[in-house]
Motif scaffolding. Structure first.
Motif, PDB file in Angstrom:
ATOM      1  N   TYR A  34      43.702  54.693  25.467  1.00 24.39           N
ATOM      2  CA  TYR A  34      44.350  56.005  25.318  1.00 24.39           C
ATOM      3  C   TYR A  34      45.693  55.789  24.637  1.00 24.39           C
ATOM      4  O   TYR A  34      46.576  55.134  25.183  1.00 24.39           O
ATOM      5  N   ASP A  36      48.207  57.962  23.992  1.00 25.54           N
ATOM      6  CA  ASP A  36      48.671  59.310  24.340  1.00 25.54           C
ATOM      7  C   ASP A  36      49.379  59.969  23.147  1.00 25.54           C
ATOM      8  O   ASP A  36      50.336  59.391  22.640  1.00 25.54           O
ATOM      9  N   GLU A 249      50.650  62.770  31.032  1.00 25.50           N
ATOM     10  CA  GLU A 249      49.975  63.123  32.288  1.00 25.50           C
ATOM     11  C   GLU A 249      48.867  62.101  32.544  1.00 25.50           C
ATOM     12  O   GLU A 249      48.340  61.515  31.605  1.00 25.50           O
ATOM     13  N   SER A 250      48.489  61.937  33.820  1.00 28.28           N
ATOM     14  CA  SER A 250      47.373  61.040  34.112  1.00 28.28           C
ATOM     15  C   SER A 250      46.084  61.706  33.614  1.00 28.28           C
ATOM     16  O   SER A 250      45.999  62.932  33.554  1.00 28.28           O
ATOM     17  N   ASN A 260      42.614  65.868  34.401  1.00 27.27           N
ATOM     18  CA  ASN A 260      43.684  65.085  35.004  1.00 27.27           C
ATOM     19  C   ASN A 260      43.215  64.308  36.238  1.00 27.27           C
ATOM     20  O   ASN A 260      43.799  63.285  36.576  1.00 27.27           O
ATOM     21  N   THR A 261      42.180  64.818  36.923  1.00 24.21           N
ATOM     22  CA  THR A 261      41.711  64.149  38.136  1.00 24.21           C
ATOM     23  C   THR A 261      40.184  64.043  38.137  1.00 24.21           C
ATOM     24  O   THR A 261      39.491  64.808  37.448  1.00 24.21           O
TER      25      THR A 261
END
Ligand code: FE
Length: 280
Positions: A34, A36, A249-250, A260-261
């Motif tokens: 990733y 980002d 962000e995760s 995100n989750t």
């Protein structure tokens, strides 16, 4: 001014996706999972129709933007929000999938050369549940800069007077396609906040001030932060320069969904299985 230097040179990996389309993946791999806000970069293409003829039959996406740039061949796309069209060489398809879209991308030719790129840009949590949006940009609507040394096609951002059609974007993307003649230089400013990379299609480049390993075709050249990019072509070269402001962000990945989750990935799978995607 701090010059942008090379961080790492990564060879794209052979992969396949859709119904077995052969591609070279450089972001979204163990070495560059990733960058980002960039989640994936695929170069798809072949001169052998068996490598691409099965295309990308209908599949869903959520939480990302996909930017497809065709250089050779044609693709027919159709999606669940009613967009339909035939991509021709030079055209760009910019899709903000938001909370969900189902689309198909099928080659619209029976033979000949196919070459294109698909880039995935992450969406921040606050946009992941937006309504999907679709932008079709014809090749002649891109910003184009030409001089004796180079041609710069601008898909996003601005080079000199050439402006890209995609503006007011949260990651302030830069996406240039550059052809640089032998021994000539390409220079541009880069925001220091941005992550950036070069993808070399053809040729050999020297980047920044410091020595770096030799660049080769289908290489992803990750760059350090800086505010001025200087690229010299050791021979006539063709490359993409792409940059964007990180979202920070995760992320949780689930194939065509990026949230995100993990719980949001499970929700996306459930929504898709319950037929909710096509209703957006
Ligand atoms: Fe897709």
């Amino acid at each position: 001014m701090s010059e942008v230097e090379v961080k790492k040179i990564i060879k794209a990996l052979n992969a396949s996706d859709g119904a077995g389309v052969k591609l070279k993946r450089s972001i979204g791999t163990p070495e560059a999972d990733y960058i980002d806000p960039f989640l994936m970069l695929d170069e798809f293409g072949s001169e052998n129709k068996d490598d691409y003829i099965a295309g990308f039959p209908p599949h869903p996406h959520r939480g990302i933007e996909t930017v497809t740039y065709m250089l050779h061949g044609q693709f027919e796309h159709e999606d669940s929000i009613g967009s339909k069209g035939k991509m021709k060489p030079g055209d760009v398809q910019w899709m903000k999938t938001g909370r969900g879209i189902i689309h198909s991308e099928m080659p619209a030719m029976a033979g000949g050369k196919l070459l294109g790129f698909q880039l995935w840009i992450n969406m921040p949590a606050k946009f992941k549940k937006n309504k999907p949006e679709y932008f079709y940009i014809k090749g002649n609507e891109l910003g184009i800069h030409k001089d004796d040394d180079k041609i710069v096609k601008v898909i996003a951002g601005q080079f000199e007077k050439a402006k890209g059609p995609q503006t007011n974007h949260n990651v302030e993307p830069i996406y240039f396609h550059i052809v640089l003649n032998e021994d000539k230089k390409f220079e541009c400013e880069v925001p220091e906040s941005h992550n950036s990379f070069i993808y070399l299609l053809d040729g050999e480049l020297n980047i920044g001030n410091k020595n770096h390993n030799k660049t080769d075709n289908s290489n992803l050249i990750l760059l350090e932060r800086g505010n001025k990019l200087v690229v010299k072509a050791n021979k006539k070269s063709e490359f993409l320069f792409i940059a964007g402001r990180p979202i920070g962000e995760s992320i949780a990945r689930g194939g065509p969904f990026v949230m995100n989750t993990k719980a949001e990935i499970l929700e996306a799978i459930q929504d898709y299985n319950n037929g909710k995607f096509a209703k957006y």
